[in-house]
Scaffold this motif. Structure first.
Motif, PDB file in Angstrom:
ATOM      1  N   GLU A  13       2.154  -7.128 -10.643  1.00 39.95           N
ATOM      2  CA  GLU A  13       2.068  -8.374  -9.879  1.00 39.95           C
ATOM      3  C   GLU A  13       3.306  -8.654  -9.035  1.00 39.95           C
ATOM      4  OE1 GLU A  13       1.150 -11.229 -12.904  1.00 39.95           O
ATOM      5  OE2 GLU A  13      -0.991 -10.785 -12.788  1.00 39.95           O
ATOM      6  N   ARG A  14       4.454  -8.182  -9.482  1.00 40.78           N
ATOM      7  CA  ARG A  14       5.691  -8.418  -8.747  1.00 40.78           C
ATOM      8  C   ARG A  14       5.624  -7.680  -7.416  1.00 40.78           C
ATOM      9  NH1 ARG A  14      11.325  -8.549 -11.595  1.00 40.78           N
ATOM     10  NH2 ARG A  14       9.860  -9.299 -13.085  1.00 40.78           N
ATOM     11  N   GLN A  15       5.817  -8.375  -6.347  1.00 43.05           N
ATOM     12  CA  GLN A  15       5.822  -7.818  -4.982  1.00 43.05           C
ATOM     13  C   GLN A  15       4.539  -7.043  -4.677  1.00 43.05           C
ATOM     14  OE1 GLN A  15       9.579  -6.787  -3.215  1.00 43.05           O
ATOM     15  NE2 GLN A  15      10.505  -6.696  -5.252  1.00 43.05           N
ATOM     16  N   ARG A  16       3.440  -7.528  -5.177  1.00 47.74           N
ATOM     17  CA  ARG A  16       2.138  -6.868  -5.024  1.00 47.74           C
ATOM     18  C   ARG A  16       1.797  -6.595  -3.560  1.00 47.74           C
ATOM     19  NH1 ARG A  16      -2.964  -9.691  -7.653  1.00 47.74           N
ATOM     20  NH2 ARG A  16      -1.186 -10.907  -8.292  1.00 47.74           N
ATOM     21  N   GLY A  17       1.991  -7.577  -2.697  1.00 54.75           N
ATOM     22  CA  GLY A  17       1.670  -7.403  -1.285  1.00 54.75           C
ATOM     23  C   GLY A  17       2.499  -6.318  -0.625  1.00 54.75           C
ATOM     24  N   ALA A  18       3.788  -6.285  -0.926  1.00 55.87           N
ATOM     25  CA  ALA A  18       4.675  -5.282  -0.331  1.00 55.87           C
ATOM     26  C   ALA A  18       4.332  -3.879  -0.836  1.00 55.87           C
ATOM     27  CB  ALA A  18       6.140  -5.619  -0.646  1.00 55.87           C
ATOM     28  N   ALA A  25      -0.567   1.567   1.788  1.00 52.28           N
ATOM     29  CA  ALA A  25      -1.512   1.674   2.902  1.00 52.28           C
ATOM     30  C   ALA A  25      -0.892   2.425   4.073  1.00 52.28           C
ATOM     31  CB  ALA A  25      -1.964   0.283   3.339  1.00 52.28           C
ATOM     32  N   ILE A  26       0.365   2.132   4.376  1.00 56.40           N
ATOM     33  CA  ILE A  26       1.048   2.827   5.474  1.00 56.40           C
ATOM     34  C   ILE A  26       1.173   4.301   5.156  1.00 56.40           C
ATOM     35  CG2 ILE A  26       3.278   3.079   6.644  1.00 56.40           C
ATOM     36  CD1 ILE A  26       3.542  -0.010   6.385  1.00 56.40           C
ATOM     37  N   TRP A  27       1.567   4.634   3.927  1.00 54.59           N
ATOM     38  CA  TRP A  27       1.748   6.040   3.545  1.00 54.59           C
ATOM     39  C   TRP A  27       0.415   6.782   3.599  1.00 54.59           C
ATOM     40  CZ3 TRP A  27       0.397   9.101  -0.844  1.00 54.59           C
ATOM     41  CH2 TRP A  27       1.045  10.339  -0.873  1.00 54.59           C
ATOM     42  N   CYS A  28      -0.657   6.153   3.097  1.00 54.33           N
ATOM     43  CA  CYS A  28      -1.965   6.807   3.109  1.00 54.33           C
ATOM     44  C   CYS A  28      -2.431   7.056   4.551  1.00 54.33           C
ATOM     45  CB  CYS A  28      -2.990   5.959   2.364  1.00 54.33           C
ATOM     46  SG  CYS A  28      -2.750   5.966   0.582  1.00 54.33           S
ATOM     47  N   THR A  29      -2.147   6.129   5.433  1.00 50.59           N
ATOM     48  CA  THR A  29      -2.517   6.292   6.838  1.00 50.59           C
ATOM     49  C   THR A  29      -1.753   7.450   7.453  1.00 50.59           C
ATOM     50  OG1 THR A  29      -2.965   3.936   7.024  1.00 50.59           O
ATOM     51  CG2 THR A  29      -2.637   5.139   9.071  1.00 50.59           C
TER      52      THR A  29
END
Length: 88
Positions: free
Chosen positions: A69-74, A80-84
């Motif tokens: 949960e800590r810094q979940r968005g980051a 997502a950036i790495w997978c892209t």
């Protein structure tokens, strides 16, 4: 390993599975809360600098909810950036 900061454990050679197994078995639990962002940031940087064509990141966790949960968005944004990048 990561808690409030990341620390490189190894292995020295990415092909040394025996050393990697020993490192994983030797990880000690601490009283620090988990924060995946520092470790993920360092791991992703290593994939950018590495020369191996296949890049994998393994996460070993004690499954404490706060770590997720800590810094979940980051953490999600970095993944997502790495997978892209890795599929481009």
């Amino acid at each position: 390993a990561c808690a409030d900061r990341a620390s490189l454990l190894g292995p020295v050679s990415r092909y040394n599975r025996d050393q990697a197994k020993q490192l994983v078995q030797g990880i000690e639990v601490t009283s620090l809360a988990t924060d995946f962002l520092p470790g993920l940031t360092d791991a992703l940087a290593a994939t950018e600098n590495g020369t191996a064509p296949a890049k994998e990141i393994y996460v070993f966790t004690d499954m404490q909810r706060s770590g997720f949960e800590r810094q979940r968005g980051a953490v999600r944004a970095k993944c997502a950036i790495w997978c892209t990048r890795s599929t481009a």
